[in-house]
Scaffold this motif. Structure first.
Motif, PDB file in Angstrom:
ATOM      1  N   PHE A 247      -7.431   0.309  -9.408  1.00 25.43           N
ATOM      2  CA  PHE A 247      -6.027   0.397  -9.825  1.00 25.43           C
ATOM      3  C   PHE A 247      -5.784  -0.435 -11.069  1.00 25.43           C
ATOM      4  O   PHE A 247      -5.158   0.030 -12.019  1.00 25.43           O
ATOM      5  CB  PHE A 247      -5.086  -0.057  -8.699  1.00 25.43           C
TER       6      PHE A 247
ATOM      7  N   PHE B 257      -7.681   1.176  -0.619  1.00 27.62           N
ATOM      8  CA  PHE B 257      -6.742   0.071  -0.843  1.00 27.62           C
ATOM      9  C   PHE B 257      -6.191  -0.423   0.490  1.00 27.62           C
ATOM     10  O   PHE B 257      -6.117  -1.628   0.729  1.00 27.62           O
ATOM     11  CB  PHE B 257      -5.600   0.504  -1.770  1.00 27.62           C
TER      12      PHE B 257
ATOM     13  N   THR C 274       2.126   6.614  -6.806  1.00 25.08           N
ATOM     14  CA  THR C 274       1.158   7.641  -7.200  1.00 25.08           C
ATOM     15  C   THR C 274       1.736   9.041  -6.986  1.00 25.08           C
ATOM     16  O   THR C 274       1.487   9.943  -7.786  1.00 25.08           O
ATOM     17  CB  THR C 274      -0.181   7.498  -6.451  1.00 25.08           C
TER      18      THR C 274
ATOM     19  N   LEU D  66       2.407   1.614  -3.440  1.00 26.87           N
ATOM     20  CA  LEU D  66       1.458   2.215  -4.380  1.00 26.87           C
ATOM     21  C   LEU D  66       1.303   3.708  -4.140  1.00 26.87           C
ATOM     22  O   LEU D  66       1.274   4.499  -5.092  1.00 26.87           O
ATOM     23  CB  LEU D  66       0.085   1.547  -4.245  1.00 26.87           C
TER      24      LEU D  66
ATOM     25  N   ALA E 132      -5.157   4.699  -2.942  1.00 27.19           N
ATOM     26  CA  ALA E 132      -4.100   3.928  -2.271  1.00 27.19           C
ATOM     27  C   ALA E 132      -4.098   4.198  -0.772  1.00 27.19           C
ATOM     28  O   ALA E 132      -3.901   3.287   0.028  1.00 27.19           O
ATOM     29  CB  ALA E 132      -2.732   4.267  -2.859  1.00 27.19           C
TER      30      ALA E 132
ATOM     31  N   GLN F  62       0.844  -1.194   0.000  1.00 29.80           N
ATOM     32  CA  GLN F  62       0.000   0.000   0.000  1.00 29.80           C
ATOM     33  C   GLN F  62       0.882   1.247   0.000  1.00 29.80           C
ATOM     34  O   GLN F  62       0.631   2.196  -0.747  1.00 29.80           O
ATOM     35  CB  GLN F  62      -0.943  -0.032   1.209  1.00 29.80           C
TER      36      GLN F  62
ATOM     37  N   TYR G  13       3.498  -0.030 -10.937  1.00 26.69           N
ATOM     38  CA  TYR G  13       2.106  -0.151 -10.507  1.00 26.69           C
ATOM     39  C   TYR G  13       1.630  -1.603 -10.432  1.00 26.69           C
ATOM     40  O   TYR G  13       0.851  -1.952  -9.551  1.00 26.69           O
ATOM     41  CB  TYR G  13       1.174   0.618 -11.461  1.00 26.69           C
TER      42      TYR G  13
END
Length: 153
Positions: A97, A86, A17, A13, A82, A10, A131
């Motif tokens: 995603f 997520f 981002t 990600l 995220a 997490q 990703y």
């Protein structure tokens, strides 16, 4: 252990981002640098695009800025996904995603190859791997039978 693994991916990600947001922002606020960077990537010279003439160069610079704005906005939305859903094991977040990633990557690669810009495919591949790695790594966490792991919509 599973909670720590989810937390790692997490945060991964979320970091990717943020990298996406910064990349989009850079395209907007540093248009000359962006133009020279893409010129170097595609033509092996940072100034090749500048030889296209003033009108074409201006348009290319504009397109980089508009692209940057879209990337910036996409990155912000993904950062929120995220950070919250997520992290809370929402299957919808995982799916968002995945859909967003493939909805960008596949058409962009096809267009890049159709126009002969394999270099853009290479750039896309870097972001794609960054990703897709957490999605692959967390697939079982999100998608094992509902009786094994509580998951939100």
């Amino acid at each position: 252990m599973e909670a720590r693994r989810l937390r790692f991916w997490q945060l991964w990600l979320f970091g990717v981002t943020m990298l996406t947001v910064v990349f989009g922002l850079a395209l907007m606020v540093a248009p000359v640098l962006a133009r020279h960077g893409f010129s170097w990537l595609f033509y092996g010279s940072p100034f090749h695009i500048d030889t296209f003439g003033e009108a074409a160069t201006r348009y290319i610079t504009f397109i980089h800025g508009a692209l940057g704005a879209a990337i910036f906005g996409w990155g912000i939305v993904l950062a929120f996904v995220a950070h919250g859903p997520f992290a809370n094991r929402s299957r919808l977040a995982w799916s968002a995603f995945a859909a967003s990633l493939f909805g960008w990557f596949v058409p962009d690669v096809l267009v890049s190859l159709a126009f002969g810009f394999w270099q853009n495919v290479a750039l896309d591949a870097v972001f794609f791997v960054l990703y897709v790695a957490p999605l692959l790594a967390t697939w079982k966490i999100f998608w094992r039978p509902a009786s094994a792991v509580p998951a939100t919509a």
